[in-house]
Design a protein around this motif. Sequence first.
Motif, mmCIF file in Angstrom:
data_model
loop_
_atom_site.group_PDB
_atom_site.id
_atom_site.type_symbol
_atom_site.label_atom_id
_atom_site.label_comp_id
_atom_site.label_asym_id
_atom_site.label_seq_id
_atom_site.Cartn_x
_atom_site.Cartn_y
_atom_site.Cartn_z
ATOM 1 N N LYS A 3 18.916 -61.508 8.096
ATOM 2 C CA LYS A 3 20.277 -61.090 7.856
ATOM 3 C C LYS A 3 20.752 -60.174 8.977
ATOM 4 N N LYS A 4 22.049 -59.859 8.944
ATOM 5 C CA LYS A 4 22.645 -58.989 9.947
ATOM 6 C C LYS A 4 22.336 -57.537 9.612
ATOM 7 N N ALA A 5 22.950 -56.621 10.336
ATOM 8 C CA ALA A 5 22.679 -55.201 10.137
ATOM 9 C C ALA A 5 22.938 -54.796 8.695
ATOM 10 N N ILE A 6 22.066 -53.957 8.171
ATOM 11 C CA ILE A 6 22.158 -53.494 6.796
ATOM 12 C C ILE A 6 22.359 -51.985 6.811
ATOM 13 N N ALA A 7 23.353 -51.512 6.072
ATOM 14 C CA ALA A 7 23.653 -50.080 6.062
ATOM 15 C C ALA A 7 22.505 -49.292 5.452
ATOM 16 N N MET A 8 22.284 -48.086 5.971
ATOM 17 C CA MET A 8 21.248 -47.230 5.423
ATOM 18 C C MET A 8 21.695 -46.718 4.066
ATOM 19 N N LYS A 46 26.531 -51.458 -4.375
ATOM 20 C CA LYS A 46 25.603 -50.338 -4.397
ATOM 21 C C LYS A 46 24.253 -50.800 -3.861
ATOM 22 N N THR A 47 23.412 -49.854 -3.499
ATOM 23 C CA THR A 47 22.027 -50.193 -3.227
ATOM 24 C C THR A 47 21.358 -50.529 -4.563
ATOM 25 N N TRP A 48 20.163 -51.107 -4.509
ATOM 26 C CA TRP A 48 19.457 -51.424 -5.764
ATOM 27 C C TRP A 48 19.194 -50.149 -6.566
ATOM 28 N N SER A 128 14.427 -48.412 5.457
ATOM 29 C CA SER A 128 15.023 -47.428 4.548
ATOM 30 C C SER A 128 14.739 -46.020 5.042
ATOM 31 N N PRO A 129 15.399 -45.005 4.481
ATOM 32 C CA PRO A 129 15.128 -43.620 4.904
ATOM 33 C C PRO A 129 13.670 -43.212 4.734
ATOM 34 N N THR A 130 12.930 -43.884 3.859
ATOM 35 C CA THR A 130 11.515 -43.537 3.668
ATOM 36 C C THR A 130 10.602 -44.321 4.589
ATOM 37 N N GLY A 131 11.200 -45.164 5.433
ATOM 38 C CA GLY A 131 10.396 -45.923 6.370
ATOM 39 C C GLY A 131 10.036 -47.314 5.908
ATOM 40 N N GLN A 132 10.504 -47.702 4.725
ATOM 41 C CA GLN A 132 10.208 -49.044 4.221
ATOM 42 C C GLN A 132 10.860 -50.098 5.123
ATOM 43 N N HIS A 160 20.362 -52.748 1.018
ATOM 44 C CA HIS A 160 21.156 -53.917 1.403
ATOM 45 C C HIS A 160 22.575 -53.783 0.864
ATOM 46 N N THR A 161 23.526 -53.515 1.751
ATOM 47 C CA THR A 161 24.932 -53.450 1.367
ATOM 48 C C THR A 161 25.819 -54.130 2.393
#
Length: 370
Positions: A3-8, A46-48, A128-132, A160-161
């Motif tokens: 997919k394309k860029a995903i917002a943090m 929203k995020t999950w 993700s912010p936690t490094g995932q 993913h948003t």
Amino acid sequence: MKKKAIAMGLAVVMMVSLMPAAFAATIPQDAMRYRGHYYYAYSDVKTWTQAKEACEAVGGHLATITSAEEQQKVTEYLTGLSNCSGYWLGATDQVEEGQWRWITGENWSYENWDEAQPDNYVSADNVSPTGQKDEDYLGVAIGERNWAGNGRWNDFADNHTGSDTALGYLCEWDYASEWAGEELEKAEGYDLIPEMLENADMTQPITRLEFAAVSVKTYENLANTTALPATVNPFVDCNDAEMLKAYNAGIAVGTSDTTFEPDTLLNREQAAAMLTRVFKRATMPGWTIADDAQYPLTYTKPEPFADDANISGWAKDSVYFMAANNIIAGVGDNKFAPVNTTSEEEANRYANATREQALAIAVRMVENLK
């Protein structure tokens, strides 16, 4: 999934088990109802993690889909609702990679993955912010998308948003036991669910007032008529219209000349007696509660229950009539459990019927005695 860029977004949270929702008045009126569950789709992105928290904030949880039949219903409901490409569902393999789990703790026995999914696609865009760096959260596509076919599942990163594949979220409220789903569908089809039980938690014990309302609905179905309320109310503790209908028809009586005790829990022998009056009122012309003795029931009496001595004399004929017609069954060990006889039974509600049990009984009344 590529997919394309995903917002943090927000940090990943650990999966938690949820107890069945306690029903507050937070279920949208146009929610879909299916076999003991309500579903409502929200289109805001929203995020999950945010979606999970939003569903819990209104007393529900992110939806779980555990059968092909449920998947079909959900897909039909979601189709055409909004411009969302899909919706978050309540599953993750964040705890143990590759081991998908429903957040409710339900058995993971059904899957509807799209071709080559889940692929746990890793890219620099979905860190993700936690490094995932992988995709640990479940989404369902609506319409034919470039990332999944209609109703098919795909895995996403929590944050993913992306606007091209933005996900709404599907909330679910569980208001009945699994066994009761089909019975409640029938009850709705027969118009046996009174207004006061709409959006109610069906697993909870039923009160005298609620059962009176169910009995009125059952009587109206059996007699193909509309019940009318009494014009004079003798009770000082209840003036509900459904109670007045039940009282006027001779279906329900008070606990004294002036009290009805609407909030008192109903026991099983009371349920049998009330529904027997429903049957007599609907099928025996001229019957009134005052002349009840003149209208005997015709049935083959089953073998006595092991706790026959606990059945009140005024209720025995009704109990065995209901048992003979497969309306109200025993509770095991050839016991009927007519009333609570000990403080422990009282605490465990041993002899109290639940709302879903009451509606299942009403369904059997219509199917076996009409």
